[in-house]
Design an enzyme around this catalytic site. Structure first.
Site, PDB file in Angstrom:
ATOM      1  N   SER A   1      -9.592  64.589 -13.992  1.00 54.56           N
ATOM      2  CA  SER A   1      -9.721  63.640 -15.096  1.00 54.56           C
ATOM      3  C   SER A   1     -10.683  62.536 -14.706  1.00 54.56           C
ATOM      4  O   SER A   1     -10.800  62.173 -13.539  1.00 54.56           O
ATOM      5  CB  SER A   1      -8.358  63.012 -15.411  1.00 54.56           C
ATOM      6  OG  SER A   1      -8.507  61.922 -16.293  1.00 54.56           O
TER       7      SER A   1
ATOM      8  N   TYR B   1      -0.924  58.704 -12.131  1.00 53.23           N
ATOM      9  CA  TYR B   1      -1.810  59.692 -12.753  1.00 53.23           C
ATOM     10  C   TYR B   1      -3.200  59.634 -12.103  1.00 53.23           C
ATOM     11  O   TYR B   1      -3.758  60.676 -11.703  1.00 53.23           O
ATOM     12  CB  TYR B   1      -1.904  59.416 -14.254  1.00 53.23           C
ATOM     13  CG  TYR B   1      -2.666  60.455 -15.035  1.00 53.23           C
ATOM     14  CD1 TYR B   1      -2.047  61.636 -15.439  1.00 53.23           C
ATOM     15  CD2 TYR B   1      -4.001  60.264 -15.383  1.00 53.23           C
ATOM     16  CE1 TYR B   1      -2.739  62.594 -16.169  1.00 53.23           C
ATOM     17  CE2 TYR B   1      -4.698  61.213 -16.107  1.00 53.23           C
ATOM     18  CZ  TYR B   1      -4.062  62.375 -16.506  1.00 53.23           C
ATOM     19  OH  TYR B   1      -4.748  63.319 -17.220  1.00 53.23           O
TER      20      TYR B   1
END
Lengths: 246, 251
Positions: free
Chosen positions: B144, B156
């Site tokens: 990501s 994350y």
């Protein structure tokens, strides 16, 4: 597993089209449905490649700014909507002996010409309502390489130019990306006289895939970046190096 | 979808494929004739995705399971392989997120996110290594743009940064066997999950206008990049993190 990113409908100007990576790239883009416009310094290979691909060609010297303007206008008249900045030169010398003239010439061809081609391409495309794609052939040597300081600096410049132009031209629907090839099989890296054989073996040890890349493997990256499959990719520099110099 | 390819019969495993980006990836491989093994946690969700692929004439099988469970991963890989024990492509897409500033970022959040987003791909790569070697296959990890930092997403962000590093490490190890390992780094993608949260959707659309390309990605645009990296067209690309983020990060 091969993918054929369709390039149907694209008209692509390729610079340095007579060279090792350039000619293979032109063939690949043509095989995937694009119409090609070719340019290089001399007529010889260009003429035969043009005949082979049913492509128009124009001889141009990229260190002559007027010739760049004429070249892009010529391509624009023929419907150019994508540009592959592939032409490049290298000059080998240790940094402490690096000749001024070599520095100027390498920067002129590898970096300034890329800017001028990009600028004129953008002018033409914006005048026609925008849209298009540019792919610059950089080099993994932008991360540093010995005895070719002008080349290293010029390719670092191309990487930054790619990112800056991507930001600026996105609103005109022009994507700008680059490929950074690692060691690639060409006349230069694998001469018939075998003079590079020992160097090649040493280099391959440092490449995770344990081999040099084929020009075809650079061309297929160019094809992806031009294609609609890369529609959300811009400002990206894809390393095609077999995993070397990550 | 403009590209055609010959991926007929090639066994592909996509995790987190019940919806969103994962489902788009599964559809993209399915449309090229691959045999797609669809993994997600909930068997009923997996069955729905399998049915959706079959409805389009694609070849799909269900391999439900929790990828944060080491033993489950061995079973998932075994079922995803073809009859000769080969796996052509492993797409590590499954991921979870927990938004919370550091002070409120519970240890449990951190562990769960790392377990699914980073340890899961490690388990699967380890379980699949021989099957990938046999097939001269490829791994594509969905990392990501958040690997470069997003506020209130520390677990994350760290998991995705870790996944980029795992990608590079595995590329070095697998390279001599001709197995390529790359990651795709999406920015904001217009998925059902994003749309289901009105606030998040509004925020991300506003953010997207500030991106060079000025819009969110479609899931299919991520899927095409994954497909390309898995294909022979990317045969000299390994260890790379391909940003499909509309020009956002430019690492």
């Amino acid at each position: 597993m091969t993918i054929t990113n369709s390039l149907e409908g694209f008209t692509i100007l390729v610079t340095g089209a007579a060279g090792g990576i350039g000619a293979v790239t032109a063939r690949t883009l043509s095989a995937r449905g694009a119409r090609l416009l070719l340019t290089d310094r001399d007529t010889g290979i260009l003429a035969s490649l043009g005949a082979e691909l049913a492509a128009e060609y124009r001889v141009a010297d990229l260190d002559d700014r007027n010739q760049i303007t004429d070249l892009v206008d010529w391509a624009d008249e023929r419907g150019m909507d994508a540009l592959v900045n592939n032409a490049g030169i290298v000059s080998m010398a240790p940094i402490e002996d690096f000749p001024d003239a070599d520095w100027d010439r390498v920067i002129e061809i590898n970096l300034t010409a890329v800017h001028l081609l990009t600028r004129n391409f953008a002018r033409c495309r914006i005048a026609r309502g925008g849209g298009g794609a540019i792919v610059n052939i950089a080099s993994m040597s932008y991360k540093g390489m010995t005895r070719q300081i002008a080349y290293v600096a010029s390719k670092g410049g191309v990487v930054s130019l790619t990112k800056g132009a991507a930001m600026e031209l996105a609103r005109h629907k022009i994507r700008v990306n680059a490929v950074a090839p690692g060691m690639t099989e060409t006349e230069m890296t694998n001469p018939a006289d075998g003079s590079q054989d020992r160097l090649r073996l040493r280099m391959m040890e440092q490449i995770p895939l344990r081999r040099y890349g084929e020009p075809q493997e650079i061309a297929s990256v160019v094809a992806f970046l031009i294609s609609r499959d890369a529609s959300y990719v811009t400002g990206e520099v894809i390393h095609a190096s077999g995993g070397a110099r990550l | 979808m403009t590209c055609q390819s010959d991926m007929s019969g090639r066994p592909v495993l996509v995790t987190g494929a019940a919806r969103g980006i994962g489902l788009a990836i599964a559809h993209a491989f399915g449309a090229r004739g691959s045999r797609v093994a669809i993994n997600d946690r909930d068997p009923a969700d997996v069955d729905r995705a399998v049915a959706a692929l079959r409805e389009k004439g694609s070849d799909a099988i269900a391999v439900p399971g929790d990828i944060s469970d080491e033993h489950a991963c061995a079973g998932i890989v075994a079922e995803a392989c073809d009859g000769d024990g080969r796996l052509a492509v492993l797409v590590n897409n499954a991921a979870i997120g927990r938004a919370a500033a550091l002070a409120g970022h519970k240890t449990d959040y951190w562990r769960k996110v790392l377990d699914v987003n980073l340890t899961g791909p490690f388990f699967l790569a380890r379980a699949a290594q021989e099957a990938l070697r046999q097939a001269h296959g490829a791994i594509v990890n969905i990392a990501s743009a958040a690997a470069y930092g997003m506020k209130d997403q520390c677990s994350y962000d760290a998991s995705k940064g870790g996944l980029i590093s795992l990608t590079r490490s595995l590329a070095l190890e697998f390279g001599p066997a001709g197995v390529r390992v790359n990651s795709v780094c999406p920015g904001f993608v217009d998925t059902e999950m994003l749309k289901s949260d009105a606030n998040l959707h509004r925020h991300s659309q506003k953010f997207a206008r500030s991106l060079p390309l000025g819009r969110l990605a479609r899931p299919e645009e991520i899927a095409e990049a994954v497909l390309w990296l898995a294909s022979d067209d990317a045969s000299y690309v390994t260890g790379h993190a391909l940003f499909v983020d509309g020009g956002w990060i430019r690492p």
